[in-house]
Design an enzyme around this catalytic site. Structure first.
Site, PDB file in Angstrom:
ATOM      1  N   HIS A  20      -3.041  -0.580  -7.752  1.00  0.00           N
ATOM      2  CA  HIS A  20      -1.839  -1.162  -8.321  1.00  0.00           C
ATOM      3  C   HIS A  20      -1.158  -0.116  -9.207  1.00  0.00           C
ATOM      4  O   HIS A  20      -1.559   1.050  -9.224  1.00  0.00           O
ATOM      5  CB  HIS A  20      -2.190  -2.434  -9.097  1.00  0.00           C
TER       6      HIS A  20
ATOM      7  N   HIS B  20      -3.337   2.091 -11.484  1.00  0.00           N
ATOM      8  CA  HIS B  20      -4.104   3.147 -10.824  1.00  0.00           C
ATOM      9  C   HIS B  20      -3.207   4.354 -10.516  1.00  0.00           C
ATOM     10  O   HIS B  20      -3.618   5.504 -10.670  1.00  0.00           O
ATOM     11  CB  HIS B  20      -4.725   2.620  -9.523  1.00  0.00           C
TER      12      HIS B  20
END
Length: 574
Positions: free
Chosen positions: A204, A207
């Site tokens: 997401h 990250h």
């Protein structure tokens, strides 16, 4: 920063001359063979292509003992995870395999010979001692400990390997690269500083931000290298995850990142596994490795406490960083600051600053219910892929499994439920009646416990496949044994809902309702092993509903089943 392989040389066992390979291929067909498990297949591929350098085979007893007890190979090289080939002792005896034997190792998917193992060691181990030493606890709440006790066979064999064929993959072939191929890619791109990122979950925005921060701080590029071998039970399938990774790659600055898949079977071993992951990335040519919060953590133990501390993995990798010769990039969890629309490590957030976050549990809830997922958390492209793979309950399949004595009314309930669900609409409805299955799928089976279990297992397989496809399945066998019913529940629940309905009509009423006369024939001794007469029916332990047609109308029983489905969101409000 050096990027030499662990131990100094990349042990690529495929790098042999063609005549030698041809000779091995011919020899392999004459040898006793062992078919690998899914985990062994992952381990073998990474031994053969150099991902597990300096290993050149499965560990011998001396090597196993040294790794388990000291986290080192006998020559002193740092190595933290035992990599062994476990086989049934009876299978080895049947094949005539002993120390000195050469054995062909076969791919479980297509039976192709992948390698030849020369057995130099065969031994048995103390599983409890392995669990304590490697995973820190003899607790089967840990997935690797559960695997150790429930799936690992009784004899370990070790010895050097010779590569015969590479495993044939049919998915994402273009981004499945060996260590040598990844190193060649880095040279082609003129990448000299590479930060590797390990993931087994969808990525997401946090990250992406984490990896971009790491690259910019180290003046490096990014290798996104997700695991596509065995991970933690219940994890999102790798097909969905890879589609997510592919969708997120354009979000990186141009030329910053590359995606390459890793066929690793994770053990969820926390600190030891984090060191192992660093070694593997070093073999793939990375110069830096990100170790995040609770790296490779399996969750909570049977006492409800985390197996490992949140930063134990970082601490152990940092302890060995000089020996590893790969720079560790430790990161704390990133959190979102809505006022400035940015992500920041949680330990750097000024006191009193408003932050937002969505946990994995909350994300799964939103996916199941169709609740919105904000763009600050993930990208629309990623959310779309996850929603396709995790449809809301009203788009998922389910099975209603009715069990009870012959002539208990379960088939009449099943037919009435089929009509009600067809009237509801929204998904196809399949009916698996006991007699129909016996005639169509199990006509060769008798009525011993083993044969009854096989029959119920076949029903479970069909029900699980229908559920996975989004259908409504109604099954109505006698299914007299708890263990067989539990197995069906386990199969079906992986893909959708499962409801166990015990049609508990008393035996006297079932005999009265039996127009075929089979009960009387069983009472007279003409039929042996008849459920309810001279064979046991085990009452379900935790049914979702108990029904008795002598007390409740079939229409009411169907209504109560419909209410269960409505309560859990599988069908809409009526």
């Amino acid at each position: 920063m050096a990027n030499t392989p662990h131990g100094g040389i990349l042990k690529d066992l495929y790098a042999r001359d063609e005549p030698k390979q041809a000779t091995l291929q011919v020899e392999a067909e004459t040898l006793p063979s062992v078919t690998l498990t899914e985990r062994q297949l992952c381990d073998l591929e990474l031994i053969l292509n150099g991902g597990f350098s300096p290993l050149e085979g499965f560990l011998t007893k001396e090597e196993y003992d040294s790794v388990v007890q000291n986290m080192r190979l006998p020559d002193g090289t740092l190595w933290t995870m035992p990599i062994y080939l476990d086989v049934d002792r009876t299978e080895l005896d049947r094949l005539g395999v002993s120390t000195g034997s050469r054995v062909a190792l076969r791919d479980p998917r297509d039976d192709q010979v992948l390698a030849i193992l020369t057995v130099t060691s065969e031994f048995q181990v103390d599983r409890a001692a392995e669990a304590e030493a490697v995973y820190g606890a003899n607790d089967q709440a840990h997935p690797a400990v559960q695997y150790l006790f429930q799936s690992t066979r009784d004899t370990y064999v070790g010895g050097p390997l010779e590569a015969v064929n590479a495993p044939q993959h049919h998915d994402y072939v273009a981004i499945r690269r060996s260590p040598a191929e990844v190193r060649t890619l880095f040279r082609k791109l003129n990448w000299t500083r590479v930060v590797a990122f390990q993931t087994r979950n969808p990525m997401h925005r946090a990250h992406r931000e984490l990896t971009v921060r790491a690259a910019r701080m180290r003046h490096a590029n990014v290798l996104i290298q997700p695991v596509v071998g065995l991970t933690k039970p219940g994890d999102i399938d790798h097909f969905t995850r890879v589609r997510v990774y592919q969708a997120i790659m354009p979000k990186y600055p141009n030329g910053m990142a590359q995606l390459s898949l890793l066929p690793l079977a994770m053990r969820m071993g926390g600190p030891r596994e984090a060191v192992w992951h660093a070694i593997i990335r070093k073999n793939f040519g990375a110069t830096h490795f990100i170790v995040g919060r609770d790296h490779a953590g399996p969750g909570k133990n049977s006492a409800g406490q985390d197996f490992y501390g949140p930063y134990e993995a970082q601490e152990l990798v940092l302890h060995y960083r000089d020996e590893l010769d790969i720079e560790v990039v430790p990161f704390q969890m990133l959190t979102y600051l809505p006022e400035t629309d940015e992500y920041m490590p949680i330990n750097e957030v000024p006191e009193g600053t408003k932050t937002l976050n969505i946990s994995g549990t909350e994300l799964r809830r939103r996916l199941k219910t169709g609740a919105p997922i904000p763009e600050w958390f993930s990208y629309p492209e990623v959310v779309r892929i996850l929603r396709e793979a995790n449809p809301p309950r009203d788009k998922q399949g389910f099975t209603v499994f009715l069990t009870g004595l012959h002539a208990s009314g379960k088939e009449a309930i099943a037919r009435a439920l089929q009509v009600a669900l067809n009237q509801e609409g929204g998904r196809s409805v399949s009916l698996l009646l006991g007699e129909t299955i016996r005639h169509e799928l199990s006509s060769e089976l008798g009525f011993t416990k083993r044969e009854r279990d096989i029959n119920v297992g076949r029903i479970g397989f069909v029900a699980a496949e229908l559920t996975r496809a989004g259908a409504a399945c109604i099954a109505a066998p006698i299914a007299p044994y708890n263990d067989a019913r539990q197995l069906v529940k386990t199969q079906v629940s992986k893909s959708g809902g499962f409801y166990l309905v015990h049609v508990a009509t008393p035996l006297e009423a079932c005999i009265k309702n039996d127009r075929s006369g089979v009960y009387q024939r069983a009472i007279d001794g003409e039929i042996k092993g008849f459920t309810g007469i001279d064979d046991v029916y085990e009452n379900p332990e935790n049914p979702d509903l108990v029904a008795d047609i002598t007390k409740t109308a079939i229409s009411q029983i169907v209504h109560e089943i419909i209410l269960l489905l409505e309560r859990d969101g599988y069908i809409g409000d009526r």
